[in-house]
Design an enzyme around this catalytic site. Structure first.
Site, PDB file in Angstrom:
ATOM      1  N   CYS A 169      -1.612   8.880   2.985  1.00 41.40           N
ATOM      2  CA  CYS A 169      -1.476   8.752   1.738  1.00 41.40           C
ATOM      3  C   CYS A 169      -2.721   8.826   0.882  1.00 41.40           C
ATOM      4  CB  CYS A 169      -1.111   7.134   1.559  1.00 41.40           C
ATOM      5  SG  CYS A 169      -2.178   6.132   2.174  1.00 41.40           S
ATOM      6  N   GLU A 188       0.929  -1.211  -0.025  1.00 41.06           N
ATOM      7  CA  GLU A 188       0.253  -0.021  -0.162  1.00 41.06           C
ATOM      8  C   GLU A 188       0.868   1.229  -0.133  1.00 41.06           C
ATOM      9  OE1 GLU A 188      -4.078   1.822   0.524  1.00 41.06           O
ATOM     10  OE2 GLU A 188      -3.264  -0.362   0.130  1.00 41.06           O
TER      11      GLU A 188
END
Length: 474
Positions: free
Chosen positions: A265, A231
């Site tokens: 993020c 990720e």
């Protein structure tokens, strides 16, 4: 088990106030052996039994929540989100424990299509040892987001937390020990060298962090032929259509860009606005941005904490300098402040930005809001997709249906409709990362559990075995 001493700075004061010994390769090897020895018995238990054990862990975390939250507060310089991380961890364990037993398919024999005498059945076998390498922005949440389903699946887990925010692991370890899980879950503090060594010890690795480091993890895992679930970074766009409600658009754009000081993020890092509403939107956004307060000197006030990692402040300053040099205008914010030895940056609204600027091209990880106007939906989609990233995106329109029509055209693993950055708040929808934003199955939904299993086929012959003569050439 110890290697080098690592010093940790307090993000609010800038002072080094914590030190720890990094786990070296020999220490990791011993730790892995200990966890592997216990994993077989853990995997042999029913999933209901494992869930029950994790519910006990959730209760232990609840009893230690004040100490864990206090450590997270020091790690990150923020109080409310530190407490939310602990509450979220408890809720996540309980949620997985309630739902996981219903996610595994019930094994049953099925007849073969070509030969009914041959039957087959699946067996889902957990990876023996999972490695988790977590980042510094949400230390507890991103240490446990993979750990919890891996444990439920029957795996043992080693977590390498970020060396920037490691303090929380000590009080969390007390909760792990109290719950009787120390032989199945261990934290291995260290830096990049420890993380690299961890990949060499495990059967599957989960990494959350930057694209460059994620690629290194993937290469190292590929050398061992083990899966790497990655990720990685994002440069998430927000498209605001002409039909959008202006209050909704400003509220979502600001929170989606600025929450956690933009250190997420899935933060909004590019905003594209229909030209007809662009001036009004900009005026309102600047007004809203200027009302945001630092939680300094009182951590109990304000909405914006410090930059957790001082090096990130340098990256942001460099991107802002590049943007201004190329013609961008700063409408509010735009500089790194120093308070109490920490690094702080107010919400910064930029206009006259272009796609050749680093602040549009590269991940920023700060409360920066570059805003561009567009003249057509086709142009907005083209600009939003003009990136190497594909983590998530957002669209705001007059109706969900209109937003959906645009969202389906975006190259991103999750698209928020009529809000922004909902993946930070909602963890139930399965999604995968597009482009260079990641690799592997979704960590959300059923796939978040099932990815920790390998599937074995049991193939039974209920009739007579075929003789060799059945394959004779003559």
């Amino acid at each position: 088990m110890s290697g080098r001493m690592i010093e940790v700075a307090n993000p609010r004061t800038g002072a080094v106030d914590y030190r720890f010994d990094a786990v070296d390769e020999a220490g990791l090897s011993k730790l892995a052996a200990r966890l592997r020895a216990a994993q077989g018995q853990w995997a042999a238990r029913t999933i209901e039994d494992r869930c029950e054990a994790l519910l006990g862990w959730a209760d232990s975390i609840d009893r230690h929540k004040d100490a864990i939250a206090a450590a997270l507060e020091t790690d990150t310089g923020r109080r409310r989100i530190a407490r939310l991380e602990v509450e979220g961890a408890i809720a996540s364990i309980r949620g997985w424990a309630a739902g996981a037993p219903h996610l595994l398919p019930q094994p049953q024999w099925a007849e073969g299509r070509m030969n009914p005498a041959i039957r087959h059945q699946a067996q889902d076998v957990p990876y023996a040892l999972t490695g988790v390498i977590s980042p510094w922005n949400f230390p507890l949440t991103l240490s446990l987001i993979d750990t919890i389903p891996a444990l439920i699946a029957g795996s043992a887990v080693i977590v390498k937390p970020s060396e920037v925010t490691p303090r929380f692991a000590e009080p969390l370890g007390a909760a792990i020990a109290e719950a009787g899980l120390s032989d199945l879950l261990a934290f291995a503090p260290g830096d990049g060298a420890t993380g690299a060594a961890l990949v060499d010890q495990v059967d599957v690795v989960c990494f959350t962090g930057s694209v460059p480091t994620g690629k290194k993890v993937a290469v190292r895992a590929a050398g061992r032929l083990i899966p790497a679930f990655l990720e990685l970074g994002g440069k998430d766009p927000l498209i605001i259509l002409e039909s959008a409600d202006m209050d909704r658009a400003v509220t979502a754009a600001l929170r989606g860009s600025v929450l956690s000081t933009g250190q997420a993020c899935q933060s909004i890092e590019r905003i594209y606005v229909a030209r007809a509403i662009y001036p009004d939107f900009l005026d309102r956004l600047v007004t809203a941005a200027e009302a945001v307060r630092f939680n300094w000197p009182d951590i109990n006030s304000g909405e914006l904490g410090p930059m957790i990692f001082a090096r990130q402040a340098d990256i942001i300053a460099g991107q802002l300098e590049d943007a201004v040099a190329r013609g961008a205008k700063v409408l509010t914010g735009g500089k790194i402040d120093r308070h109490g030895g920490g690094y702080w940056i107010a919400p910064t609204v930029l206009t006259d930005v272009t796609h050749d600027m680093a602040i549009i091209r590269d991940e920023t990880f700060g409360p920066i809001l570059p805003v561009m106007a567009f003249d057509s939906v086709e142009e907005a989609v083209r600009l939003a997709n003009d990136t190497v990233y594909g983590l998530s995106a957002a669209v705001i329109a007059g109706t969900i249906e209109e937003a959906e029509g645009v969202g389906r055209q975006l190259d991103a693993g999750a698209v928020t409709l009529n809000d922004a950055a909902l993946t930070a708040l909602f963890h139930e929808a399965e999604k995968q990362s597009f482009k260079q934003s990641g690799l592997g199955p979704s960590r959300m939904g059923a796939a978040g559990l099932l990815r920790f299993y390998r599937r074995k086929a049991l193939i039974a012959q209920t009739g007579a075995p075929a003789p060799l003569s059945a394959f004779s050439e003559g």
